[in-house]
Each structure stands twice: as structure tokens, then as C-alpha cells.
Design an enzyme around this catalytic site. Sequence first.
Site, PDB file in Angstrom:
ATOM      1  N   GLU A   1      -4.939   2.095   2.752  1.00  0.00           N
ATOM      2  CA  GLU A   1      -5.039   0.883   3.580  1.00  0.00           C
ATOM      3  C   GLU A   1      -5.140   1.247   5.055  1.00  0.00           C
ATOM      4  OE1 GLU A   1      -3.247  -2.530   5.970  1.00  0.00           O
ATOM      5  OE2 GLU A   1      -2.655  -0.442   5.843  1.00  0.00           O
ATOM      6  N   GLU A   2      -4.377   2.274   5.452  1.00  0.00           N
ATOM      7  CA  GLU A   2      -4.289   2.604   6.881  1.00  0.00           C
ATOM      8  C   GLU A   2      -5.610   3.116   7.448  1.00  0.00           C
ATOM      9  OE1 GLU A   2      -1.938   1.811   8.724  1.00  0.00           O
ATOM     10  OE2 GLU A   2      -0.097   1.679   7.552  1.00  0.00           O
TER      11      GLU A   2
ATOM     12  N   HIS B   1       0.829  -1.215   0.000  1.00  0.00           N
ATOM     13  CA  HIS B   1       0.000   0.000   0.000  1.00  0.00           C
ATOM     14  C   HIS B   1       0.861   1.262   0.000  1.00  0.00           C
ATOM     15  CE1 HIS B   1       0.272   0.784   4.460  1.00  0.00           C
ATOM     16  NE2 HIS B   1       0.313  -0.521   4.560  1.00  0.00           N
TER      17      HIS B   1
ATOM     18  N   ASP C   1      -0.062   4.424   1.006  1.00  0.00           N
ATOM     19  CA  ASP C   1      -0.289   5.418   2.064  1.00  0.00           C
ATOM     20  C   ASP C   1       0.485   5.069   3.325  1.00  0.00           C
ATOM     21  OD1 ASP C   1      -2.145   3.142   2.187  1.00  0.00           O
ATOM     22  OD2 ASP C   1      -2.980   4.140   3.937  1.00  0.00           O
TER      23      ASP C   1
ATOM     24  N   ASP D   1       3.677  -6.607   3.694  1.00  0.00           N
ATOM     25  CA  ASP D   1       3.342  -5.599   4.704  1.00  0.00           C
ATOM     26  C   ASP D   1       3.540  -6.168   6.100  1.00  0.00           C
ATOM     27  OD1 ASP D   1       2.474  -3.171   5.665  1.00  0.00           O
ATOM     28  OD2 ASP D   1       0.345  -3.552   5.336  1.00  0.00           O
TER      29      ASP D   1
HETATM   30 ZN   LIG Z   1       0.876  -1.498   6.376  1.00  0.00          ZN
END
Ligand SMILES: [Zn+2]
Length: 414
Positions: A177-178, A80, A82, A200
Site C-alpha cells: 500500500e505504501e 495493509h 507493508d 488505517d
Molecule cells: Zn497505512
Amino acid sequence: MSNERLLERFLRYVQVDTTAREGTDAYPSSPGQLELGRLLRDELLAMGLADAVQSPFGIVMATVPGNVPHRAPTVAFNAHLDTSPETTGANVRPQVVRGYQGGEIPLPGDSTKRITVDANPELGALVGKTIITTDGTTLLGADDKAGVAVIMEAAEQLLEQSHLARGGVRIVFTCDEEIGHGVDHVDLEQLGARAAYTLDGSGAGEIDIETFSADLAVVTVRGVNIHPSIAKGRMVNAIRVAADFVERLPREHASPETTDGRDGFLHPYVVEGKVEEVNLRIILRDFDTAVLAERAETLREAARQSMAAFAGSAIDIRINPQYRNMADGLKREPRAVEFARQAMLRLGREPKMSIIRGGTDGSRFTELGLPTPNLSTGEHNPHSPLEWTCLEEMADAVAVLLELAQLWAEETGE
Ligand SMILES: [Zn+2]
């Protein structure tokens, strides 16, 4: 192979501020995510991946075409773009510690902050390696730009080392994603993969094969407001009702502050309101999806008791599903985890299966039918000014991806 190109990539990607912003309708939630996505698309095109695209939502996709004569299943690698809104990601000034000597690492921009071995025992095994930290004033963004850099480097190495067999490898970079929206605008049909891997995960050598199942309870407590001077027998204070309601929720063995391992919880994390109305947000978490319904019933029972104790009050509870434990979905495609395990074994490492007390984009992908375990990519202390990564752990993750591409290329069929 030297790790300098991987390092250079990572240092370049963390310069772009991609902090996710809560409370906006825009997607992605911050323009930096589009900027980083554009940069990556252009790099993929420059590598020769002619189909590299960035969607209007900022999702970047590209294909490393297969080079085997038979039809092998397509596999996808995801990270991701972000970073967490918990700590600023603007003006990241990375510190590169080459040949780490052991002991604590001071951060040059904030003399009160240091990365200690006490708090980071995994540093003990990384003497002599290259450690990358921040200057102490921002997060680093290794979550998840370590994953982004690893995937970009793996793509370039696959193209350079054309003797390595590979089926089709799809690359997909997601946004936001966050803040829980990583998968919202990913078209899985367009992605067209049999299995995927999110890059991740923390440290090295871990395969995350389970996440929480998660619901969000939105609770509305209604009272009756009237001027305090004439309130006797008429006012129903929603703040007191809400306090009573929260007091009835189990805490021991049922809250994040009293549980770990495989134990789930319910967790009130937002309360706001006035005499007339109070709104609460409570997250429900458990590895066993069926237990979420029991936790919801616990909330309803507490609400019934509070309403009985405060005549004239009303408590409304709405349960919203968030994501589901990936374990069930992964069973439908056992090769996803098995090949990750074999990839690490081929590299002479002992893979460690682990569980996450949270969710990943892979939880949603898996739920939607794309089995997606999570792999280590050298993250440490995410979301914090004390965040750091280790270049050799990132290089390790690149090597795992190269092995994975080859393992999937040995298969036939879709
Ligand atoms: Zn992450």
C-alpha cells in the site's frame, strides 16, 4: 475484556520486517510481507476460519461466516501488511509504557529523540493509558499493523461472542500500500463484499470520508547537447529549460508547503537529468477531481512558454491517473459511512468525519465499486521513528468493528 491479547498480537506482528521496497518488479516488494501474511493465514485457520488463504501475490483473505438466519450483506475489513520505506522497519524493539503518566516519553535507543506533548497534543487525553513507541531507531509499524491486529482481534472476538449477530465478514490483508500498489492484486469478485472499511486511520473516533483525487505528470524536457567549446547558438540546455519551466509553476496557494485543508496543489518532487534531457515528476492533487484537468493545463501553459523562451527545446507532458476522491463512490452506498457513524454512537463516542490529504487503499476500492471509508485505528506519527500507538485506541477500533458487524447483520439483501 482485557486488551492483553490485542497487545500481544500487535507486538508480535511488528517484529516482522515488512518494509515496502521501491524500484523492484517483485510483488509483494519484500519477502517479509509474505512471511507476515503466512503467519496471519495460519492464525486465521487456527481460529477456525477454514477458508483462510494467501494468494501467490501475498493477499490474505478469510471469512467469518454469518450467523443470522436471513441473507445479510457481506462487509469486509482491510489493513495493509507493508510499512513505509521512509524509515526502516527491521529489528523493531517496541517500548510499552503502561499507565502513561503524562509528559514526554524518552526513547531508549536514541537519546536525541523523544515524544513530546507539544508535538503530540493528543497525548494529553491519554494519561493512564498504555502507549507503545519504538526505541527511536526504527518506525513502529502501527501503520498499519495496528489495523492488522485490530482486525485479527475483532475476528476472534466475533467467533467467541457468537451471540453477536453478524452477516458474513470478509477479512482482506493487502501488500505494498505504501508504494501505491495495495489494490493491484485484490480480486473484488472473490472478496464479494457490499462495503469495506480500511483500518488505517489516525487516533480514535474518526471516519475518513474524502481523499484527494490524484494524477501524476511525467514531464520530459529535451534540449540539444554539444561540446561547450562550440556551443554558441547551437546548444539548448535542458537543465535551464527545466528550471525555467518549474519557475513558471504557481507556488503560492498551489504547493503542499503553502496549502492545507481543502486546497489542492501541484508538486514537483523528482528532477533528474543532463543537458540533453531532464525528467520531472509532478503530482497533481485536489479534492475536486475536475480541477486536476485545470492543473494539467497550468503545466501545459508553462511548457508552451518555456519552449517559446528556449528555441529548439521540447517539453512533453504525460498525465497518469493515480486515484480518485472516494466521496463520490461513497454516495452510491450511504450505509458504509452511516453505519460507521452509528457504530461509534452506539459506543457512546462522537464520530468525527474527516478528510485525508492523500489516498488510501479505500480510494481505489471505492473507485472500483467497493465503497470503503477509512477508520481510526490508533496510529500516530506514521512513517517516523517517533511513531506511537495507544492500546486503548486500538481496542476502541475492535469495538467499532463488532458494532459494524451487527449493524450490517440487521440489513437484508445483498
Ligand atoms: Zn497505512
